[in-house]
Design a protein around this motif. Structure first.
Motif, PDB file in Angstrom:
ATOM      1  N   SER A 130      35.345  31.470  43.806  1.00  0.00           N
ATOM      2  CA  SER A 130      34.781  32.077  42.630  1.00  0.00           C
ATOM      3  C   SER A 130      34.404  31.198  41.192  1.00  0.00           C
ATOM      4  O   SER A 130      33.382  31.117  40.733  1.00  0.00           O
TER       5      SER A 130
ATOM      6  N   GLN B  35      30.908  29.705  40.066  1.00  0.00           N
ATOM      7  CA  GLN B  35      30.337  30.156  38.909  1.00  0.00           C
ATOM      8  C   GLN B  35      30.256  29.001  37.689  1.00  0.00           C
ATOM      9  O   GLN B  35      29.494  28.908  36.873  1.00  0.00           O
TER      10      GLN B  35
ATOM     11  N   THR C 291      25.670  35.836  36.181  1.00  0.00           N
ATOM     12  CA  THR C 291      27.016  35.223  36.747  1.00  0.00           C
ATOM     13  C   THR C 291      27.706  36.400  37.547  1.00  0.00           C
ATOM     14  O   THR C 291      27.268  37.532  37.244  1.00  0.00           O
ATOM     15  N   CYS C 292      28.476  36.140  38.236  1.00  0.00           N
ATOM     16  CA  CYS C 292      28.967  37.297  39.255  1.00  0.00           C
ATOM     17  C   CYS C 292      30.899  37.112  39.074  1.00  0.00           C
ATOM     18  O   CYS C 292      31.237  35.992  39.674  1.00  0.00           O
TER      19      CYS C 292
ATOM     20  N   GLN D 186      32.814  38.626  40.738  1.00  0.00           N
ATOM     21  CA  GLN D 186      33.347  39.136  42.004  1.00  0.00           C
ATOM     22  C   GLN D 186      34.369  40.325  41.882  1.00  0.00           C
ATOM     23  O   GLN D 186      35.327  40.568  42.809  1.00  0.00           O
TER      24      GLN D 186
ATOM     25  N   ASP E  55      27.970  40.258  35.807  1.00  0.00           N
ATOM     26  CA  ASP E  55      27.386  41.549  36.553  1.00  0.00           C
ATOM     27  C   ASP E  55      28.294  42.614  36.518  1.00  0.00           C
ATOM     28  O   ASP E  55      27.914  43.730  36.409  1.00  0.00           O
TER      29      ASP E  55
END
Length: 114
Positions: free
Chosen positions: A28, A32, A70-71, A73, A96
């Motif tokens: 992650s 990112q 962006t994420c 997670q 997110d």
């Protein structure tokens, strides 16, 4: 996120154990930071993040977009790191699910705005 904005190359050891958390944190962070234009590499159990003077384009996105999606997670630590990166970047960085931070630090965003 701070490592990419400081001189030198930061080396983080023990990244293999990050695969067994809320998300694969090593993957992650890698995905990112790369999305944000940082120079990052993972070799074995180490993560290398190149700072501004070590060939990194720092927060300069390779696509030169004004907005970056962006994420996190759904991982509170990843989301907090992305939020810190957004404070160091001139672009608008959209996360997110910023609410996942509430799991460990509900006043995180509010405290950083002070």
């Amino acid at each position: 996120m701070l490592a990419g904005n400081t001189p030198g190359t930061a080396v983080f050891e023990g990244v293999e154990r990050l695969a067994q958390k809320e998300s694969n944190r090593a993957e992650s962070v890698y995905s990112q930071l790369a999305r944000l234009g940082y120079s990052i590499d993972i070799k074995g159990d180490k993560m290398y993040i190149c700072g501004k003077d070590a060939g990194s384009n720092g927060t300069g996105d390779t696509q030169h977009n004004d907005v970056v999606l962006t994420c996190g997670q759904n991982d509170h630590r990843i989301a907090m790191a992305i939020y810190i990166a957004s404070l160091l970047d001139s672009r608008e960085i959209l996360l997110d699910n910023i609410k996942c931070i509430d799991k460990s630090f509900p006043s995180f965003v509010e405290r950083l705005k002070k």
